[in-house]
Enzyme design. Structure first.
Site, PDB file in Angstrom:
ATOM      1  CE  LYS A 185       4.984  -7.926   3.222  1.00  0.00           C
ATOM      2  NZ  LYS A 185       4.544  -9.181   3.845  1.00  0.00           N
ATOM      3  CD  GLN A 201       3.124 -12.331   2.447  1.00  0.00           C
ATOM      4  OE1 GLN A 201       4.148 -11.778   2.857  1.00  0.00           O
ATOM      5  NE2 GLN A 201       1.939 -11.765   2.544  1.00  0.00           N
ATOM      6  CG  ASP A 248       5.669 -11.021   9.531  1.00  0.00           C
ATOM      7  OD1 ASP A 248       5.367  -9.884   9.131  1.00  0.00           O
ATOM      8  OD2 ASP A 248       5.607 -12.038   8.817  1.00  0.00           O
TER       9      ASP A 248
HETATM   10  N1  GUN Z   1      -0.007 -12.352   5.010  1.00  0.00           N
HETATM   11  C1  GUN Z   1      -0.813 -11.276   5.142  1.00  0.00           C
HETATM   12  N2  GUN Z   1      -0.235 -10.359   5.953  1.00  0.00           N
HETATM   13  C2  GUN Z   1       0.952 -10.885   6.338  1.00  0.00           C
HETATM   14  C3  GUN Z   1       2.000 -10.400   7.170  1.00  0.00           C
HETATM   15  O1  GUN Z   1       1.952  -9.297   7.744  1.00  0.00           O
HETATM   16  N3  GUN Z   1       3.068 -11.233   7.294  1.00  0.00           N
HETATM   17  C4  GUN Z   1       3.136 -12.452   6.699  1.00  0.00           C
HETATM   18  N4  GUN Z   1       4.224 -13.184   6.902  1.00  0.00           N
HETATM   19  N5  GUN Z   1       2.178 -12.919   5.921  1.00  0.00           N
HETATM   20  C5  GUN Z   1       1.092 -12.134   5.749  1.00  0.00           C
END
Ligand code: GUN
Length: 297
Positions: free
Chosen positions: A52, A96, A119
């Site tokens: 990311k 995350q 998100d």
């Molecule tokens: N863990 C796995 N996928 C995601 C996501 O799309 N966002 C977040 N914050 N954690 C994750």
């Protein structure tokens, strides 16, 4: 002929369109900022977060990464969240998932400013999605919707079976595809661990979306001829490779591809779309917060 849906190509096209938006924001003196917060050392999470951040760099966004130790107290994380909520250079951020067991992820989500919740996991944003007025569409579901659109597969009037009811994929995706809106209007069935006769539900579907988190859970025997198959799964399974593992989807690809009219590979299917849609939400957040109109794809 089975169409192999190329997530890398569609994601590239989304990123190209977003670049024009980033340029427009730049003309107004705005650099969209995305922060990632990682608590602990989960290896898969470390990989996701670093990708990311790399995406931010490539797109000319202001990427900020905050790392807390696995032993960090909930309050330390809440303080980080408060700082990010107050930081005018951070337009969007995410914590995350998973976080260590002593931290309540739901409480974490409640503390994120909903306007910066790229998100789309804050309860207010979940509610808006369910109500049909989303602020941020969650990245993976939105990516699936874009992939279908790019392949000219319209869910309207189709029977869609989603295998998996997670808050990150299954539930928001069901809501998106159900919406009375472009890219929606499907009849959606959501299967989970207590569903009886999953095979019947997948065989009856025009579109099967596997988001269950179990390697190769959906196989060819569960599909009818001509089904569209979208594989959201990314599972690390032990293998005799340099890293000691390989990535496998939730679909047993070979057998499924023989039945499918179109199918996404793993890697190179949904994964790149999730990343592209996070950039999309970040650009959208910056545009909203800075009151600069952009032409989002
Ligand atoms: N863990 C796995 N996928 C995601 C996501 O799309 N966002 C977040 N914050 N954690 C994750």
């Amino acid at each position: 002929m089975t169409e192999i849906i190329d997530g890398n190509a569609v994601a590239e096209s989304v990123r190209n369109d977003l670049s024009a938006c980033v340029d427009s924001l730049g003309d107004a003196g705005v650099v969209p900022g995305l922060a990632t917060v990682l608590v602990g050392e989960d290896p898969a999470s470390e990989t996701y977060v670093s990708m990311k951040q790399r995406d931010c760099e490539e797109m000319g966004l202001n990427g900020v990464h905050v790392e807390l130790e696995a032993e960090a107290s909930p309050q330390e994380l809440y303080d980080t969240i408060e700082d990010l909520n107050a930081d005018p250079e951070v337009h969007g951020y995410l914590v995350q998932d998973p976080v260590p067991d002593h931290i309540d992820y739901r409480e974490v989500l409640r503390r994120i400013d909903p306007a910066k919740d790229v998100d789309g996991f804050h309860p207010e944003n979940v509610g808006r999605l369910v109500a049909g007025n989303p602020r941020f569409k969650p990245c993976t579901p939105h990516g699936v919707q874009k992939l279908l659109a790019a392949s000219e597969i319209d869910p309207e009037g189709k029977d869609v079976t989603i295998v998996g009811r997670s808050s990150i994929v299954g539930k928001p995706l069901a809501n998106l595809l159900l919406q009375k809106a472009e890219g929606g209007n499907a009849t959606v069935t959501v299967c989970h661990s207590r569903t009886e006769d999953i095979d019947e539900k997948t065989r009856g579907a025009d579109i099967v979306i596997a988001a269950v988190g179990a390697p190769e859970f959906v196989d060819g025997s569960m599909l009818s001829e001509g089904t569209v198959v979208i594989d959201v799964g990314v599972n690390r399974v032990e293998a005799d490779t340099e890293k000691g593992y390989e990535l496998v989807g939730d679909v047993a690809y070979e057998g499924a591809a023989e039945k499918a009219s179109a199918i996404t590979p793993v890697p190179g299917g949904v994964g790149p779309m999730t990343r592209a849609m996070l950039l999309y939400n970040t650009v959208r957040a910056a545009s909203q917060q800075e009151d600069v109109a952009v032409d989002l794809p």
